[in-house]
Design a protein around this motif. Sequence first.
Motif, mmCIF file in Angstrom:
data_model
loop_
_atom_site.group_PDB
_atom_site.id
_atom_site.type_symbol
_atom_site.label_atom_id
_atom_site.label_comp_id
_atom_site.label_asym_id
_atom_site.label_seq_id
_atom_site.Cartn_x
_atom_site.Cartn_y
_atom_site.Cartn_z
ATOM 1 N N THR A 306 0.868 -1.270 -0.174
ATOM 2 C CA THR A 306 -0.059 0.064 0.087
ATOM 3 C C THR A 306 0.825 1.144 0.212
ATOM 4 O O THR A 306 2.097 1.177 0.353
ATOM 5 C CB THR A 306 -0.872 -0.013 1.361
ATOM 6 O OG1 THR A 306 -0.236 0.014 2.365
ATOM 7 C CG2 THR A 306 -1.850 -1.165 1.406
ATOM 8 N N THR A 307 0.217 2.401 -0.327
ATOM 9 C CA THR A 307 0.925 3.608 -0.226
ATOM 10 C C THR A 307 0.956 3.819 1.207
ATOM 11 O O THR A 307 0.536 3.411 1.967
ATOM 12 C CB THR A 307 0.156 4.813 -1.124
ATOM 13 O OG1 THR A 307 -1.150 4.695 -0.440
ATOM 14 C CG2 THR A 307 -0.170 4.325 -2.353
ATOM 15 N N PRO A 308 1.793 4.955 1.638
ATOM 16 C CA PRO A 308 1.954 5.436 3.162
ATOM 17 C C PRO A 308 0.421 5.874 3.618
ATOM 18 O O PRO A 308 0.210 5.656 4.605
ATOM 19 C CB PRO A 308 2.759 6.598 3.101
ATOM 20 C CG PRO A 308 3.760 6.470 1.890
ATOM 21 C CD PRO A 308 2.782 5.678 0.855
ATOM 22 N N SER A 309 -0.359 6.218 2.559
ATOM 23 C CA SER A 309 -1.956 6.789 3.218
ATOM 24 C C SER A 309 -2.816 5.300 3.311
ATOM 25 O O SER A 309 -3.776 5.317 3.738
ATOM 26 C CB SER A 309 -2.321 7.643 2.273
ATOM 27 O OG SER A 309 -2.626 6.942 0.901
#
Length: 328
Positions: A306-309
Amino acid sequence: MTGTRGHRSPGAAATAALLCAVTAAGLYGCSDTGPSQPRPTPTPAPATTEGISPLTGRPARSGPVLAVKIDNVPPARPHTGLDAADLVYVEQVESGQTRLMAVYSSRLPDRVGPVRSARESDLGLLSQFGRPVLAYSGAQSALTPLIKAAPLHPVTEADTPRAFVRDPGRSAPYNLYLRPDRALATAPDATHAKDIGFRFGPAPADGTPVNSRTVRFPAARYTFTWAPAERAWHVTMDGRSDGPLKPATVVVQHVTVQPSRFHDFTGAVSPYTVTTGSGTAQVLRDGRVHEARWSRPSAEAGTTFTTPSGAPLNFAPGQVWVLLTGSR
């Protein structure tokens, strides 16, 4: 390795108990090319219902999963059949060297190699595929019971000599090659390719442009150079190219690499690469590097990125390389 349905036999119960013991122990992590003839054209395997490979994101006739342990020290190169793999894992082994585990389903080359020995880390890593075939040259005697108890179909030269060939033009131990079709014929019930957490599609909007990225292990290094015209990363190992290796996505997955209870014939302790849990990663695609998080809650679960968000981080369709490194 397969059993009958219904009541368990005493042998099956013993095997299950051994596997539970292995799982309870934590399966903690670790990670030894080609004949002189030209690389053959890969041939397809039977189609999936969806028609898209969950390992590459490309239209494919996906078949059962075959994992092959491949040596990667300089005398083992060039490799054979590595360009046909759907997925390539890079694992650390003794003395800081690396070995590759190539995973096939969409295409089967005529030969793969040079084939080398298995490590304990392979068992935990392969659990997410269901019950795949694992081809390898052998293993330490203490590790063999764990391999036999693991949810996979082991294929070695000792047990299945017809699935292997020796190249007379190369010296041992770098002359052993697998015939993938013959290896898969020994396990008609091997699990077909399934979702292991990868997502394919448009790249995230952010990311940092990068022309090349070098990933270092204690005694090995890999450089991935972006080739815009081919929409792929060219691979060099220890400063040398190994033919047409052009993954579309490269994942640098930061993991824990710790000593295991096993060692090689010289007494060097085998490292164990922990591939469950969570951590950070970088995903290289389309000439950019994206910061990522990875998560794999159990050995049977797939690995999500996943992305950091927290949004899914899509890979570019095509071959994927995952470098399991303890350094950042």
